[in-house]
Scaffold this motif. Structure first.
Motif, short mmCIF file in Angstrom:
data_model
loop_
_atom_site.label_atom_id
_atom_site.label_comp_id
_atom_site.label_asym_id
_atom_site.label_seq_id
_atom_site.Cartn_x
_atom_site.Cartn_y
_atom_site.Cartn_z
N TYR A 15 -3.64 0.18 -10.22
CA TYR A 15 -2.56 -0.29 -11.10
C TYR A 15 -1.21 -0.23 -10.40
N ALA A 16 -0.96 0.82 -9.62
CA ALA A 16 0.30 0.92 -8.88
C ALA A 16 0.40 -0.20 -7.85
N PHE A 17 -0.71 -0.57 -7.24
CA PHE A 17 -0.72 -1.68 -6.28
C PHE A 17 -0.38 -2.99 -6.99
N PHE A 18 -0.96 -3.22 -8.16
CA PHE A 18 -0.66 -4.44 -8.92
C PHE A 18 0.80 -4.48 -9.34
N GLU A 56 -9.28 23.36 -19.15
CA GLU A 56 -10.71 23.06 -19.31
C GLU A 56 -10.93 21.57 -19.53
N LYS A 57 -10.05 20.95 -20.34
CA LYS A 57 -10.14 19.51 -20.56
C LYS A 57 -9.87 18.74 -19.26
N MET A 58 -8.92 19.23 -18.49
CA MET A 58 -8.58 18.56 -17.23
C MET A 58 -9.74 18.62 -16.24
N LYS A 59 -10.46 19.72 -16.22
CA LYS A 59 -11.60 19.85 -15.30
C LYS A 59 -12.77 18.99 -15.73
N GLY A 60 -12.82 18.59 -16.98
CA GLY A 60 -13.91 17.76 -17.48
C GLY A 60 -13.79 16.30 -17.06
N GLY A 61 -12.60 15.86 -16.65
CA GLY A 61 -12.39 14.47 -16.26
C GLY A 61 -12.79 14.22 -14.81
N ASN A 62 -12.99 12.96 -14.47
CA ASN A 62 -13.35 12.58 -13.11
C ASN A 62 -12.06 12.23 -12.36
N MET A 63 -11.60 13.15 -11.51
CA MET A 63 -10.33 12.96 -10.82
C MET A 63 -10.36 11.79 -9.84
N ALA A 64 -11.47 11.55 -9.20
CA ALA A 64 -11.56 10.45 -8.23
C ALA A 64 -11.35 9.09 -8.91
N ILE A 65 -11.97 8.90 -10.06
CA ILE A 65 -11.81 7.63 -10.78
C ILE A 65 -10.38 7.51 -11.30
N THR A 66 -9.82 8.60 -11.79
CA THR A 66 -8.44 8.58 -12.29
C THR A 66 -7.47 8.19 -11.19
N LEU A 67 -7.62 8.78 -10.01
CA LEU A 67 -6.72 8.46 -8.91
C LEU A 67 -6.93 7.04 -8.40
N LEU A 68 -8.18 6.58 -8.36
CA LEU A 68 -8.46 5.23 -7.90
C LEU A 68 -7.87 4.19 -8.85
N VAL A 69 -8.05 4.38 -10.13
CA VAL A 69 -7.51 3.44 -11.12
C VAL A 69 -5.98 3.48 -11.08
N SER A 70 -5.40 4.67 -10.94
CA SER A 70 -3.94 4.78 -10.83
C SER A 70 -3.42 4.05 -9.60
N LEU A 127 0.83 -1.21 0.00
CA LEU A 127 0.00 0.00 0.00
C LEU A 127 0.87 1.26 0.00
N ALA A 128 1.96 1.23 0.76
CA ALA A 128 2.87 2.39 0.78
C ALA A 128 3.53 2.59 -0.58
N ALA A 129 3.91 1.50 -1.24
CA ALA A 129 4.51 1.61 -2.57
C ALA A 129 3.51 2.18 -3.57
N ALA A 130 2.27 1.71 -3.50
CA ALA A 130 1.24 2.21 -4.42
C ALA A 130 0.95 3.69 -4.13
N PHE A 131 0.89 4.05 -2.87
CA PHE A 131 0.62 5.45 -2.52
C PHE A 131 1.78 6.35 -2.91
N SER A 132 3.00 5.83 -2.83
CA SER A 132 4.16 6.66 -3.18
C SER A 132 4.13 7.07 -4.65
N THR A 133 3.57 6.23 -5.53
CA THR A 133 3.47 6.63 -6.93
C THR A 133 2.53 7.82 -7.11
N LEU A 134 1.48 7.86 -6.29
CA LEU A 134 0.59 9.02 -6.35
C LEU A 134 1.29 10.28 -5.87
#
Length: 120
Positions: free
Chosen positions: A58-61, A41-55, A9-16
């Motif tokens: 993947y970092a955990f894997f 404007e494009k950046m604000k259109g994305g869902n940051m929570a999903i992006t961070l969760l998926v990241s 978990l620490a390794a996955a969090f460190s990537t964030l």
């Protein structure tokens, strides 16, 4: 072989954390946005929570798989079929020589008894 969930978990969090620093507008964020053609404007259109969760997932894997690639005991146990009780004496000799020491891949340096040793 035990799995240290806290370390994974620490390794996955460190990537964030590294990503937060790397893509900060004061570091490389503005340069990255200009080079990739992304606007704020494009950046604000994305869902940051999903992006961070998926990241994070993947970092955990990646952290989970990476431990099998850098810990030599995993490879040694795999060579004897995953059951140390049926292994030949050479497995016991290997484990007594190296124990819980970690092994890095070829061409990297490791510290062994306070000396640098080249692993080939």
């Amino acid at each position: 072989m035990e799995i240290n969930l806290l370390a994974l978990l620490a390794a996955a969090f460190s990537t964030l954390v590294v990503g937060f620093i790397w893509y900060n507008p004061k570091v490389f964020g503005t340069i990255w946005m200009n080079e990739s053609g992304i606007t704020e404007e494009k950046m604000k259109g994305g869902n940051m929570a999903i992006t961070l969760l998926v990241s994070f997932i993947y970092a955990f894997f990646i952290a989970f798989v990476l431990r099998f690639l850098v810990i030599h005991q995993t490879g040694a146990l795999g060579m004897v079929g995953g059951d140390a009780s049926i292994a030949k004496p050479s497995y016991a000799a290997f484990m007594s020589d190296y124990g819980t020491a970690f092994h890095q891949t070829r061409f990297f340096y490791t510290i062994n008894c306070h000396h640098y040793k080249f692993i080939s």
